[in-house]
Design a protein around this motif. Structure first.
Motif, PDB file in Angstrom:
ATOM      1  N   LEU A  74       0.721  -1.136   0.158  1.00  0.00           N
ATOM      2  CA  LEU A  74      -0.132  -0.207   0.005  1.00  0.00           C
ATOM      3  C   LEU A  74       0.480   1.146   0.109  1.00  0.00           C
ATOM      4  CD1 LEU A  74      -2.496   1.345   0.533  1.00  0.00           C
ATOM      5  CD2 LEU A  74      -2.621   0.367   2.462  1.00  0.00           C
ATOM      6  N   PHE A  75       2.336   1.204   0.643  1.00  0.00           N
ATOM      7  CA  PHE A  75       2.874   2.205   0.671  1.00  0.00           C
ATOM      8  C   PHE A  75       4.110   2.136   0.092  1.00  0.00           C
ATOM      9  CE2 PHE A  75      -0.301   2.921   4.465  1.00  0.00           C
ATOM     10  CZ  PHE A  75      -1.168   4.406   3.931  1.00  0.00           C
ATOM     11  N   GLU A  76       4.917   3.060  -0.578  1.00  0.00           N
ATOM     12  CA  GLU A  76       6.778   2.372  -0.946  1.00  0.00           C
ATOM     13  C   GLU A  76       6.860   3.734  -0.172  1.00  0.00           C
ATOM     14  OE1 GLU A  76       8.775   3.826  -4.776  1.00  0.00           O
ATOM     15  OE2 GLU A  76       7.137   4.148  -4.521  1.00  0.00           O
ATOM     16  N   ILE A  77       7.770   3.192   0.274  1.00  0.00           N
ATOM     17  CA  ILE A  77       8.771   3.832   1.133  1.00  0.00           C
ATOM     18  C   ILE A  77       9.906   5.354   0.221  1.00  0.00           C
ATOM     19  CG2 ILE A  77      10.587   4.173   3.313  1.00  0.00           C
ATOM     20  CD1 ILE A  77       9.386   0.919   2.787  1.00  0.00           C
ATOM     21  N   ILE A  78       9.746   6.596   0.641  1.00  0.00           N
ATOM     22  CA  ILE A  78      10.588   6.473  -1.086  1.00  0.00           C
ATOM     23  C   ILE A  78      11.026   8.054  -0.226  1.00  0.00           C
ATOM     24  CG2 ILE A  78       8.235   6.857  -2.418  1.00  0.00           C
ATOM     25  CD1 ILE A  78       7.697   9.885  -1.451  1.00  0.00           C
ATOM     26  N   GLY A  79      11.325   8.122   0.817  1.00  0.00           N
ATOM     27  CA  GLY A  79      12.612   8.862   1.195  1.00  0.00           C
ATOM     28  C   GLY A  79      12.305   9.372   2.799  1.00  0.00           C
ATOM     29  N   GLY A  80      13.262  10.307   3.110  1.00  0.00           N
ATOM     30  CA  GLY A  80      13.339  10.404   4.565  1.00  0.00           C
ATOM     31  C   GLY A  80      15.176  10.839   5.280  1.00  0.00           C
ATOM     32  N   GLU A  81      14.760  10.949   6.685  1.00  0.00           N
ATOM     33  CA  GLU A  81      15.701  11.521   6.918  1.00  0.00           C
ATOM     34  C   GLU A  81      16.783  10.363   7.553  1.00  0.00           C
ATOM     35  OE1 GLU A  81      17.762  14.288   7.435  1.00  0.00           O
ATOM     36  OE2 GLU A  81      15.929  14.583   6.135  1.00  0.00           O
ATOM     37  N   ASN A  82      17.950  10.564   7.054  1.00  0.00           N
ATOM     38  CA  ASN A  82      19.168   8.829   7.181  1.00  0.00           C
ATOM     39  C   ASN A  82      19.692   9.320   8.927  1.00  0.00           C
ATOM     40  OD1 ASN A  82      18.876   7.262   5.110  1.00  0.00           O
ATOM     41  ND2 ASN A  82      19.908   9.173   4.278  1.00  0.00           N
ATOM     42  N   LYS A  83      18.813  10.165   9.596  1.00  0.00           N
ATOM     43  CA  LYS A  83      19.570  10.211  10.769  1.00  0.00           C
ATOM     44  C   LYS A  83      18.352  10.263  12.146  1.00  0.00           C
ATOM     45  CE  LYS A  83      21.183  14.327  10.333  1.00  0.00           C
ATOM     46  NZ  LYS A  83      22.963  15.083  10.377  1.00  0.00           N
ATOM     47  N   ALA A  84      18.394  10.817  13.577  1.00  0.00           N
ATOM     48  CA  ALA A  84      16.948  11.007  13.976  1.00  0.00           C
ATOM     49  C   ALA A  84      16.957  12.686  13.694  1.00  0.00           C
ATOM     50  CB  ALA A  84      17.472  11.202  15.328  1.00  0.00           C
ATOM     51  N   VAL A  85      15.503  12.348  13.674  1.00  0.00           N
ATOM     52  CA  VAL A  85      15.617  14.639  13.296  1.00  0.00           C
ATOM     53  C   VAL A  85      15.840  15.449  15.037  1.00  0.00           C
ATOM     54  CG1 VAL A  85      14.571  14.164  11.170  1.00  0.00           C
ATOM     55  CG2 VAL A  85      13.451  14.114  13.244  1.00  0.00           C
ATOM     56  N   VAL A  86      15.608  14.532  16.283  1.00  0.00           N
ATOM     57  CA  VAL A  86      15.187  14.993  17.324  1.00  0.00           C
ATOM     58  C   VAL A  86      15.987  14.247  18.170  1.00  0.00           C
ATOM     59  CG1 VAL A  86      14.161  16.303  19.439  1.00  0.00           C
ATOM     60  CG2 VAL A  86      13.141  16.641  16.353  1.00  0.00           C
ATOM     61  N   ASP A  87      17.313  14.816  17.971  1.00  0.00           N
ATOM     62  CA  ASP A  87      18.372  14.051  18.949  1.00  0.00           C
ATOM     63  C   ASP A  87      18.589  14.600  20.340  1.00  0.00           C
ATOM     64  OD1 ASP A  87      19.692  11.881  19.653  1.00  0.00           O
ATOM     65  OD2 ASP A  87      20.321  11.362  17.311  1.00  0.00           O
ATOM     66  N   GLU A  88      19.825  13.621  21.702  1.00  0.00           N
ATOM     67  CA  GLU A  88      19.694  14.385  22.416  1.00  0.00           C
ATOM     68  C   GLU A  88      20.947  15.283  21.890  1.00  0.00           C
ATOM     69  OE1 GLU A  88      22.324  12.571  26.337  1.00  0.00           O
ATOM     70  OE2 GLU A  88      22.409  11.673  24.552  1.00  0.00           O
ATOM     71  N   GLY A  89      21.313  16.202  22.494  1.00  0.00           N
ATOM     72  CA  GLY A  89      22.308  17.470  22.662  1.00  0.00           C
ATOM     73  C   GLY A  89      21.518  19.032  21.849  1.00  0.00           C
ATOM     74  N   MET A  90      20.444  18.434  20.680  1.00  0.00           N
ATOM     75  CA  MET A  90      20.088  20.036  19.636  1.00  0.00           C
ATOM     76  C   MET A  90      19.478  20.490  20.694  1.00  0.00           C
ATOM     77  SD  MET A  90      18.439  17.237  16.470  1.00  0.00           S
ATOM     78  CE  MET A  90      19.303  16.950  15.566  1.00  0.00           C
ATOM     79  N   SER A  91      18.931  21.675  19.798  1.00  0.00           N
ATOM     80  CA  SER A  91      18.691  22.908  20.763  1.00  0.00           C
ATOM     81  C   SER A  91      16.990  22.041  21.579  1.00  0.00           C
ATOM     82  CB  SER A  91      18.007  24.562  19.873  1.00  0.00           C
ATOM     83  OG  SER A  91      17.338  25.170  20.529  1.00  0.00           O
ATOM     84  N   GLY A  92      16.022  22.263  22.393  1.00  0.00           N
ATOM     85  CA  GLY A  92      15.767  21.781  23.140  1.00  0.00           C
ATOM     86  C   GLY A  92      15.480  20.731  23.881  1.00  0.00           C
ATOM     87  N   THR A  93      16.290  19.776  23.957  1.00  0.00           N
ATOM     88  CA  THR A  93      16.331  18.585  24.660  1.00  0.00           C
ATOM     89  C   THR A  93      16.688  19.317  25.457  1.00  0.00           C
ATOM     90  OG1 THR A  93      18.604  18.079  23.653  1.00  0.00           O
ATOM     91  CG2 THR A  93      16.569  17.822  22.107  1.00  0.00           C
TER      92      THR A  93
END
Length: 566
Positions: free
Chosen positions: A209-228
């Protein structure tokens, strides 16, 4: 007390011991690297299937039998990328199959996986002739089936009939005759631990039903990022919605405390509000709710306990009639010693104090509890209680998915004797405000999606009107042998739900996680493209990050699924 000389000798001996351990480690590492080099994928030989049997790529999630859900969940690296043959499972079990005929352009070795189980007549009938060599013990794990030993059987150039005996077997590949095959025990686990079998998108006989067409190859919110800052343990479920061009994320923040054991991250939680223009770069806006983090003082569901000790699973829903955002969230009592520590869940409803679609950021005010443990609870809801809630409209009324976990066999087991299982069910109401009533027609809990694990479903509709619930399909970790993928289920009427399909996003994006957890959305972006933001776990660290992936809807598959449901 040691003398200075003894201290010196002790120190010198310690240094020598460290050096010896370091050298031993280096040799061990080289040995491991050597073994890894030896265990690289074997080189395939070309062949032609004379019978009308399909082939498959021998890789994780491949379905090895036609008209079957059994799939590879573990495999030795030597087999990766070879070409297997999809045999008809039932006819092989019934001994009514047509003989398998293959045509070879050169002398080859056929790799035959043989299932072995002592007390089952379907197995242990393999013809281990002189030309059959055992090369991989426990070399493949196939869901729902016993361990697999892999034999190499030599065949000459030309058309050959492959008939290794009456037992159940699978063809996992064909390699050149001069390929050196190093025998070993791959020690992969028994496939019967994964029960029942499951359907993985793109690997079964049906169109995905769904084809995976892409996305981020790493986490988008991770430790050390602003707001965490101040979030010790990262994130878990919640919901992401899109208002105009802005994404709004309301995750459970496993805040915990510095210097306190990581388990407390599950207790002292809060609901955050984050925003983004692309679902990749996120800014933390505010705290919607903060849990107390206070442990219970009694073992039962007692008002003496703090019933808002942990707060999870915030679900914002816009009420067009009231012209404001409603929030539904989960509050727990937390035990320090009894599994599950999250106990006696209650669902709260809140409302934004700012009217209109732009009022999504709140602030929010509590309107009271809409579901809780009580006289109308059922034993399957278990000690965890009402463990999540998501409302959606069907016709002129509303359904709400609610869940339970760690079930009681009967109320005699209350409050400490629990089993295993993570179930969902439906409640109904005439309005988003409630009152909400558990449906009592015998359909709860809903096991058609998965018999014992469905967590945090979020419902929307596809362009042809089908309802779709996307949810956490369960970890392949912590002793839970589950698909370790996000999943979806379809419904024609919003009440009766079909079998789950699992989305293997790691086939198209780098797998930065060890354990896949909860999808927070399925947001349409136009041109049949959808955005999914998801929570996952990297076991190398305490902080649980967020990821993002894009999928594309296959309209032909959507149409055929609707026909199937009719």
């Amino acid at each position: 007390m040691f003398s200075k000389n003894i201290k010196y000798q002790f120190k010198s001996a310690t240094i020598v011991l460290i050096l010896l351990l370091f050298i031993a480690f280096q040799f061990s590492a080289q040995g491991q690297k050597s073994n890894v080099d030896k265990n690289q994928a074997w080189k395939p030989a070309t062949f032609e299937v004379v019978n009308n049997y399909k082939t498959f790529k021998t890789t994780q999630y491949a379905h090895v039998f036609s008209q079957s859900k059994h799939n590879i969940i573990r495999l030795a690296p030597e087999l990766e990328g070879l070409t297997g043959i999809e045999l008809p499972l039932e006819s092989y079990k019934n001994r009514t199959n047509s003989p398998l005929k293959l045509k070879f352009k050169e002398n080859v070795q056929v790799l035959i996986g043989v299932f072995h189980e002592k007390e089952n007549p379907d197995y242990h009938q393999f013809n281990t002739s002189a030309k059959a060599k055992l090369i991989l013990e426990n070399g493949v794990t196939i869901t729902g089936l016993p361990p697999v030993n892999i034999y190499a059987v030599s065949y000459s150039k030309g058309t050959q009939t492959i008939n290794p005996g009456k037992g159940l077997f699978t063809i996992l590949g064909v390699v050149k005759d001069n390929q050196k095959l190093e025998p070993r025990n791959a020690a992969l686990p028994d496939g019967k631990l994964w029960n029942p079998t499951f359907i993985v998108e793109g690997f079964s006989d049906e169109k995905p039903l769904f084809e995976i067409i892409g996305g981020e190859n790493k986490a988008v919110v991770d430790e050390g990022m602003s707001g965490t800052e101040g979030i010790q343990g990262g994130f878990e479920g919640g919901r992401v919605v899109k208002v105009g061009v802005t994404y709004h994320m309301f995750p459970t923040e496993r805040a915990g405390e510095k210097g306190v054991d990581y388990y407390y991250d599950r207790v002292k939680t809060r609901i955050g509000h984050w925003s983004s223009k692309d679902a990749i770069h996120w800014k933390r806006e505010s705290t919607i709710y903060q849990a107390s983090g206070t442990y219970a003082v009694t073992e039962d569901d007692n008002p003496m306990n703090d019933r808002r000790a942990a707060i999870w699973s915030y679900m914002p829903v816009f009420n067009e009639k009231a012209n404001k955002w409603y929030g539904y969230y989960l509050a727990y009592t937390v035990s320090k010693t009894i599994e599950p520590n999250h106990s006696f869940g209650r669902i709260w409803r809140c409302e934004s104090t700012v009217d209109g679609i732009e009022g999504i950021g709140g602030p929010y005010k509590d309107m009271g509890i809409i579901m809780e443990p009580g006289l109308d609870s059922e034993p399957w809801e278990g000690r965890q209680g009402v463990a999540s809630f998501f409302p959606y409209k069907v016709g002129d009324k509303y359904f709400g998915f609610y869940s339970g976990a760690y079930p009681f066999n009967s109320w005699a087991d209350y409050p400490k004797k629990t089993g295993k299982g993570w179930f969902v069910a439906l409640a109904e109401s005439k309005s988003l405000e409630g009152p909400w009533s558990r449906i009592k027609d015998g359909t709860n809990p809903i096991k058609t999606m998965h018999p014992f694990f469905v967590e945090n479903p979020i419902v929307s509709q596809l362009p042809n009107g089908l309802y779709i619930a996307i949810f956490d399909g369960g970890p392949d970790g912590w002793g839970h042998h589950l698909p370790n993928m996000m999943a979806y289920s379809l419904s024609k009427d919003g009440k009766n739900w079909g079998e789950a399909r699992y989305i293997p996003i790691e086939t198209k994006v780098n797998k930065w996680w060890d354990i896949m957890r909860t999808p927070l959305c399925l947001i349409p972006e136009g041109n049949d493209v959808y955005t999914i933001v998801y929570a996952a776990i990297d076991l190398k660290k305490r902080f649980h990050p967020m990821g993002m992936v894009k999928v594309k809807l296959n309209k032909d598959a959507m149409k055929s699924r609707l026909e199937e449901l009719k």
